[in-house]
Enzyme design. Structure first.
Site, PDB file in Angstrom:
ATOM      1  N   GLN A   1       0.847  -1.196   0.000  1.00  0.00           N
ATOM      2  CA  GLN A   1       0.000   0.000   0.000  1.00  0.00           C
ATOM      3  C   GLN A   1       0.884   1.248   0.000  1.00  0.00           C
ATOM      4  OE1 GLN A   1      -3.271  -0.216   3.005  1.00  0.00           O
ATOM      5  NE2 GLN A   1      -2.684  -2.371   3.138  1.00  0.00           N
TER       6      GLN A   1
HETATM    7  N1  LIG Z   1      -6.821 -14.861  -9.870  1.00  0.00           N
HETATM    8  C1  LIG Z   1      -5.755 -14.652  -9.096  1.00  0.00           C
HETATM    9  N2  LIG Z   1      -5.860 -13.873  -8.009  1.00  0.00           N
HETATM   10  C2  LIG Z   1      -4.758 -13.702  -7.238  1.00  0.00           C
HETATM   11  C3  LIG Z   1      -3.508 -14.284  -7.541  1.00  0.00           C
HETATM   12  N3  LIG Z   1      -2.610 -13.902  -6.616  1.00  0.00           N
HETATM   13  C4  LIG Z   1      -3.270 -13.134  -5.750  1.00  0.00           C
HETATM   14  N4  LIG Z   1      -4.572 -13.012  -6.099  1.00  0.00           N
HETATM   15  C5  LIG Z   1      -5.624 -12.261  -5.395  1.00  0.00           C
HETATM   16  O1  LIG Z   1      -5.235 -10.890  -5.393  1.00  0.00           O
HETATM   17  C6  LIG Z   1      -5.605 -10.256  -4.171  1.00  0.00           C
HETATM   18  C7  LIG Z   1      -4.404  -9.648  -3.481  1.00  0.00           C
HETATM   19  O2  LIG Z   1      -3.511 -10.683  -3.081  1.00  0.00           O
HETATM   20  P1  LIG Z   1      -2.386 -10.468  -1.947  1.00  0.00           P
HETATM   21  O3  LIG Z   1      -1.512 -11.667  -1.972  1.00  0.00           O
HETATM   22  O4  LIG Z   1      -2.993 -10.095  -0.656  1.00  0.00           O
HETATM   23  O5  LIG Z   1      -1.636  -9.211  -2.550  1.00  0.00           O
HETATM   24  P2  LIG Z   1      -0.373  -8.433  -1.934  1.00  0.00           P
HETATM   25  O6  LIG Z   1       0.467  -8.044  -3.079  1.00  0.00           O
HETATM   26  O7  LIG Z   1       0.275  -9.239  -0.876  1.00  0.00           O
HETATM   27  O8  LIG Z   1      -1.057  -7.142  -1.331  1.00  0.00           O
HETATM   28  P3  LIG Z   1      -0.500  -6.193  -0.117  1.00  0.00           P
HETATM   29  O9  LIG Z   1      -0.158  -7.090   1.025  1.00  0.00           O
HETATM   30  O10 LIG Z   1      -1.603  -5.244   0.189  1.00  0.00           O
HETATM   31  O11 LIG Z   1       0.694  -5.483  -0.651  1.00  0.00           O
HETATM   32  C8  LIG Z   1      -6.299 -11.353  -3.347  1.00  0.00           C
HETATM   33  O12 LIG Z   1      -7.689 -11.287  -3.552  1.00  0.00           O
HETATM   34  C9  LIG Z   1      -5.730 -12.640  -3.933  1.00  0.00           C
HETATM   35  O13 LIG Z   1      -6.591 -13.764  -3.762  1.00  0.00           O
HETATM   36  C10 LIG Z   1      -3.429 -15.104  -8.723  1.00  0.00           C
HETATM   37  O14 LIG Z   1      -2.387 -15.647  -9.097  1.00  0.00           O
HETATM   38  N5  LIG Z   1      -4.577 -15.238  -9.447  1.00  0.00           N
END
Ligand SMILES: Nc1nc2c(ncn2[C@@H]2O[C@H](COP(=O)(O)OP(=O)(O)OP(=O)(O)O)[C@@H](O)[C@H]2O)c(=O)[nH]1
Ligand SMILES: [Mg+2]
Length: 205
Positions: A78
């Site tokens: 974020q």
């Molecule tokens: N369809 C799909 N959705 C995904 C994939 N990877 C993550 N998501 C979705 O994307 C959203 C964000 O995933 P996170 O892993 O929390 O993302 P992040 O980059 O860690 O986000 P922050 O911790 O806020 O920086 C969630 O709803 C996940 O389920 C993927 O490979 N495919």
């Protein structure tokens, strides 16, 4: 006596572990990816996607790939949390930058965040793996398209690779981890970090 052993332990450990920083803007899928990596490389099943919440602190994942110990540091993407990233740069052997390939409206934000990472002195020479995540979605662009879009300058001076992955179905995960180990083993930065750890060595008993 304790401090001697502790120092020695620290010294050995710092020589053996390869630290990989997972960066990218919020919702790119960093944490989901880390959990998938853990599922693929350990006996412990990672958290399922529906139990993963936006990251505020730091998630750590330890795995072993090709007999090498890897430690992944996953940070929150974020806007207000991105200033924390640089605290981890100095100690990192390599960087994984995750991008949601299904969301072109956020490519610009991802590009400027990545450019800022690449400009930082503390990450000089760090190999870079750029992941075009969410390939399980039909609207996701390929890694080649993403590379064209990002059109990153000055990348040629750095060891880097674009890879198409899905944190959901595991596409590209093994290829990514194996590439990381291979380039970190050969990188001057790894040598520099090892020398530095060695120079600091175990402190006085
Ligand atoms: N369809 C799909 N959705 C995904 C994939 N990877 C993550 N998501 C979705 O994307 C959203 C964000 O995933 P996170 O892993 O929390 O993302 P992040 O980059 O860690 O986000 P922050 O911790 O806020 O920086 C969630 O709803 C996940 O389920 C993927 O490979 N495919
Ligand atoms: Mg996260």
């Amino acid at each position: 006596m304790f401090s001697l052993f502790y120092g020695l332990w620290q010294f050995m450990f710092s020589k053996l572990e390869l630290r990989v920083l997972i960066l990218g803007i919020d919702k790119a899928g960093k944490t989901t990816l880390l959990e998938k990596i853990k599922s693929v490389y350990t006996n412990v099943e990672g958290l399922p996607p529906d139990r993963i919440v936006p990251t505020v602190g730091l998630n750590i994942g330890r795995i072993e790939v090709a007999n090498r110990k890897l430690v992944f540091w996953d940070l929150g993407g974020q806007l207000g949390l991105r200033s924390i990233w640089e605290k981890y740069y100095e100690e990192a052997h390599a960087v994984v930058f995750v991008i949601d390939a299904s969301c072109p409206s956020r490519f610009e934000d991802a590009k400027s965040a990545l450019e800022k990472v690449l400009r930082h002195e503390d990450l000089k020479g760090a190999p870079l793996l750029i992941l075009a995540n969410k390939q399980d979605l039909p609207e996701a662009v390929s890694s080649e398209e993403l590379a064209r879009y990002l059109d990153l300058k000055k990348l040629d001076e750095r060891v880097y690779m674009f890879e198409a992955v899905s944190a959901y179905d595991g596409l590209g995960i093994r290829e990514s981890a194996e590439w990381l180990v291979e380039v970190m083993e050969r990188s001057k930065r790894t040598e520099m970090l090892r020398l530095r750890a060695g120079a600091m060595g175990p402190g006085p008993a």
